[in-house]
Write a protein that holds these residues in place. Structure first.
Motif, PDB file in Angstrom:
ATOM      1  N   LYS A 289      11.460   4.785  -0.260  1.00  0.00           N
ATOM      2  CA  LYS A 289      10.580   3.656  -0.557  1.00  0.00           C
ATOM      3  C   LYS A 289      10.244   2.867   0.704  1.00  0.00           C
ATOM      4  O   LYS A 289       9.092   2.480   0.935  1.00  0.00           O
ATOM      5  N   LEU A 290      11.245   2.595   1.518  1.00  0.00           N
ATOM      6  CA  LEU A 290      11.040   1.858   2.762  1.00  0.00           C
ATOM      7  C   LEU A 290      10.124   2.622   3.711  1.00  0.00           C
ATOM      8  O   LEU A 290       9.247   2.040   4.364  1.00  0.00           O
ATOM      9  N   ALA A 291      10.321   3.933   3.788  1.00  0.00           N
ATOM     10  CA  ALA A 291       9.514   4.744   4.695  1.00  0.00           C
ATOM     11  C   ALA A 291       8.047   4.730   4.308  1.00  0.00           C
ATOM     12  O   ALA A 291       7.164   4.843   5.169  1.00  0.00           O
ATOM     13  N   GLY A 292       7.750   4.600   3.017  1.00  0.00           N
ATOM     14  CA  GLY A 292       6.367   4.521   2.591  1.00  0.00           C
ATOM     15  C   GLY A 292       5.674   3.270   3.083  1.00  0.00           C
ATOM     16  O   GLY A 292       4.442   3.244   3.209  1.00  0.00           O
ATOM     17  N   SER A 293       6.461   2.226   3.383  1.00  0.00           N
ATOM     18  CA  SER A 293       5.884   0.993   3.917  1.00  0.00           C
ATOM     19  C   SER A 293       5.658   1.105   5.412  1.00  0.00           C
ATOM     20  O   SER A 293       4.548   0.907   5.900  1.00  0.00           O
ATOM     21  N   VAL A 342      -2.583 -10.530   3.166  1.00  0.00           N
ATOM     22  CA  VAL A 342      -1.984  -9.214   3.372  1.00  0.00           C
ATOM     23  C   VAL A 342      -0.589  -9.206   2.731  1.00  0.00           C
ATOM     24  O   VAL A 342       0.248 -10.062   3.045  1.00  0.00           O
ATOM     25  N   PHE A 343      -0.362  -8.221   1.854  1.00  0.00           N
ATOM     26  CA  PHE A 343       0.929  -8.111   1.173  1.00  0.00           C
ATOM     27  C   PHE A 343       1.717  -6.908   1.673  1.00  0.00           C
ATOM     28  O   PHE A 343       1.158  -5.838   1.939  1.00  0.00           O
ATOM     29  N   THR A 344       3.021  -7.091   1.778  1.00  0.00           N
ATOM     30  CA  THR A 344       3.959  -5.994   1.969  1.00  0.00           C
ATOM     31  C   THR A 344       5.214  -6.307   1.157  1.00  0.00           C
ATOM     32  O   THR A 344       5.510  -7.464   0.887  1.00  0.00           O
ATOM     33  N   MET A 411      -0.501  -3.547   2.283  1.00  0.00           N
ATOM     34  CA  MET A 411       0.028  -2.690   3.352  1.00  0.00           C
ATOM     35  C   MET A 411       0.865  -1.559   2.769  1.00  0.00           C
ATOM     36  O   MET A 411       0.991  -0.492   3.365  1.00  0.00           O
ATOM     37  N   ASP A 412       1.460  -1.791   1.596  1.00  0.00           N
ATOM     38  CA  ASP A 412       2.206  -0.759   0.889  1.00  0.00           C
ATOM     39  C   ASP A 412       2.026  -0.986  -0.599  1.00  0.00           C
ATOM     40  O   ASP A 412       1.594  -2.058  -1.031  1.00  0.00           O
ATOM     41  N   LEU A 413       2.365   0.016  -1.394  1.00  0.00           N
ATOM     42  CA  LEU A 413       2.185  -0.071  -2.844  1.00  0.00           C
ATOM     43  C   LEU A 413       3.526  -0.313  -3.526  1.00  0.00           C
ATOM     44  O   LEU A 413       4.480   0.454  -3.316  1.00  0.00           O
ATOM     45  N   GLN A 450       2.354  10.117  -4.162  1.00  0.00           N
ATOM     46  CA  GLN A 450       2.966  10.416  -5.461  1.00  0.00           C
ATOM     47  C   GLN A 450       3.097   9.154  -6.296  1.00  0.00           C
ATOM     48  O   GLN A 450       2.952   9.185  -7.520  1.00  0.00           O
ATOM     49  N   VAL A 451       3.378   8.019  -5.632  1.00  0.00           N
ATOM     50  CA  VAL A 451       3.504   6.743  -6.342  1.00  0.00           C
ATOM     51  C   VAL A 451       2.205   6.404  -7.063  1.00  0.00           C
ATOM     52  O   VAL A 451       2.219   5.884  -8.186  1.00  0.00           O
TER      53      VAL A 451
END
Length: 470
Positions: A289-293, A342-344, A411-413, A450-451
């Motif tokens: 999960k962290l790596a996707g960000s 901007v969200f993360t 920035m990430d989902l 995939q998410v």
């Protein structure tokens, strides 16, 4: 009783300092008359659940039915709730942080003027405030972002089940997030027994499965029962013509070193996952999960799980491809004088973004959960009045009113689809004058792709039981 009109007549309407929409007045009437002041207000994000709760409070007070009222809300929304109640409804408030700040312990004359206690959820679930709040009976309790209290075993869930109140309003745009059981817990708070026991509910509606593609049974019957305690308006149903949402998903191609790092990380996660212990699997899930960000977000956890080589490589990726795309997006909008939110999900990704924006000479306000309340308010004010960009973690994803901005970048989902709705709801809400522009950044070849598919399945469960998001 003849001298006190029923709830068809709104005693407070003449004293309101704004003009509510018809659907908000109708929601208040339904909650007061049909649901007897115990209801779930589940309007889509941005349609005014706070207004509906304020109308109910304002009607109960002159009738002597809400002399002792309590609002429980996330810490970042305490000031906003106080401002809304005082400015729009003329209702005095006090921040409940100490025992002496809890009004109504002793009977006093002029109880209609008694202030409403507003408490942060974080403070309310700990002593000494918890003991003070649970000691006596309340007339009305309003719980904002109430999905936070539905789990019976959580400290927040235990608090709400220890409080005693004649009237109870639960405010949430997301009564169902990942499991149908979420809805059962919410309904049982305002109307115990309405959906039967937990076992009866599972038997009737197939609520035991957590599979993303699992569909509940007897949906029509479930909707009919929940309608007895739940009020939900959708944007497509109400007369408020909100601007459009214009969304795009940009697939960002990682650089060579970044792609190689992610491929090695994925291979290592897959190699271990099949034989890992439950705690190890949880750590592997967290790494993915962290790596996707961003690599920066994943680096500390990689070191903790013993993959120091991958952690070192992550630390060396100082400028991931997503950051370059973010800078292009921010420049594109701020050049025209527009503000950008901007969200993360992660603090380290936020810190990395902040460093790159500063190096590019772009002023940005920073908002995250570790800031004291005063600094959070200052960050919002800076964004409103001066800074063109607000960089935020999920802390600003619930409840904040940011209609002065109409551009948002993810920035990430989040892995929870309702968090995306919460994020977007900061901008796409009553009072927004512009079309809201949303950009999702997804790194190609990563778990985020995939998410996207899983999010679609989870949104389908929500729409089946509660209603469409559009």
């Amino acid at each position: 009783m003849w001298n006190r009109p029923g709830f068809d007549t709104f005693l407070s309407e003449a004293s309101l300092r704004f003009s509510p929409f018809d659907y908000q007045l109708q929601a208040a009437r339904s909650a007061l008359r049909r649901m007897r002041g115990r209801a779930i207000l589940a309007d889509e994000v941005g349609l005014g659940k706070t207004i509906e709760a304020g109308l109910i409070l304002a009607e109960l007070r002159p009738r002597g039915l809400a002399d002792r009222a309590l609002v429980i809300t996330p810490a970042g929304l305490v000031t906003q709730w106080q401002e809304e109640l005082e400015r729009k409804f003329g209702v005095p408030t006090v921040r409940a942080g100490r025992d002496r700040d809890i009004p109504g312990r002793e009977p006093v004359a002029g109880s209609a003027d008694r202030p409403v206690a507003v408490a942060s959820l974080a403070a309310a679930r700990r002593d000494p405030l918890k003991s003070a709040l649970t000691r006596d009976q309340w007339d009305l309790i309003i719980v904002d972002e109430a999905h936070r209290v539905r789990a019976p075993r959580s400290s927040s869930g235990k608090l709400i089940r220890e409080l005693r109140s004649r009237h109870l309003l639960l405010l949430t745009a997301t009564p169902v997030e990942n499991r149908l059981q979420d809805l059962y817990e919410m309904v049982s708070l305002v109307a115990p027994g309405l959906l039967g026991t937990a076992a009866q509910f599972r038997a009737a509606h197939g609520a035991g499965s957590a599979a993303p593609d699992h569909e509940p049974r007897n949906v029509a019957a479930l909707r009919k029962r929940t309608a007895e305690v739940m009020i939900r308006h959708r944007r497509s149903e109400v007369s408020v013509l909100l601007p459009q949402r214009l969304a795009e998903t940009l697939r960002v191609e990682p650089s060579g070193p970044e792609r190689d790092w992610y491929a090695d990380l994925t291979a290592r996660v897959r190699a271990e996952a099949g034989t890992a212990t439950p705690s190890r699997r949880l750590a592997l899930r967290s790494v993915a999960k962290l790596a996707g960000s961003s690599p920066a977000a994943a680096a500390p956890t990689l070191a903790k799980v013993g993959w120091d080589d991958l952690a070192a490589r992550a630390g060396a990726l100082a400028a991931p491809a997503k950051v370059a795309v973010l800078l292009d997006q921010v420049r594109r909008y701020t050049r025209n004088g527009e503000k950008v939110l901007v969200f993360t999900a992660f603090r380290r990704t936020l810190d990395q973004m902040a460093a790159h924006l500063a190096a590019a000479g772009i002023p940005a306000a920073i908002y995250h959960g570790s800031l004291p309340r005063a600094e959070k308010e200052r960050a919002i004010a800076t964004f409103r009045d001066d800074a063109p960009v607000l960089l935020s973690t999920e802390s600003a994803g619930e409840g904040r009113n940011l209609q002065f901005c109409h551009v948002m970048v993810n920035m990430d989902l989040p892995w929870n689809p309702m968090q995306i709705e919460q994020r977007l709801g900061r901008l796409h809400r009553v009072g927004q004058d512009h079309d809201v522009l949303l950009t999702n950044l997804v790194a190609s070849g990563t778990i985020e792709e995939q998410v996207l598919r899983v999010l679609e399945a989870k949104i389908n469960l929500f729409e089946l039981v509660v209603g469409n998001l559009t």
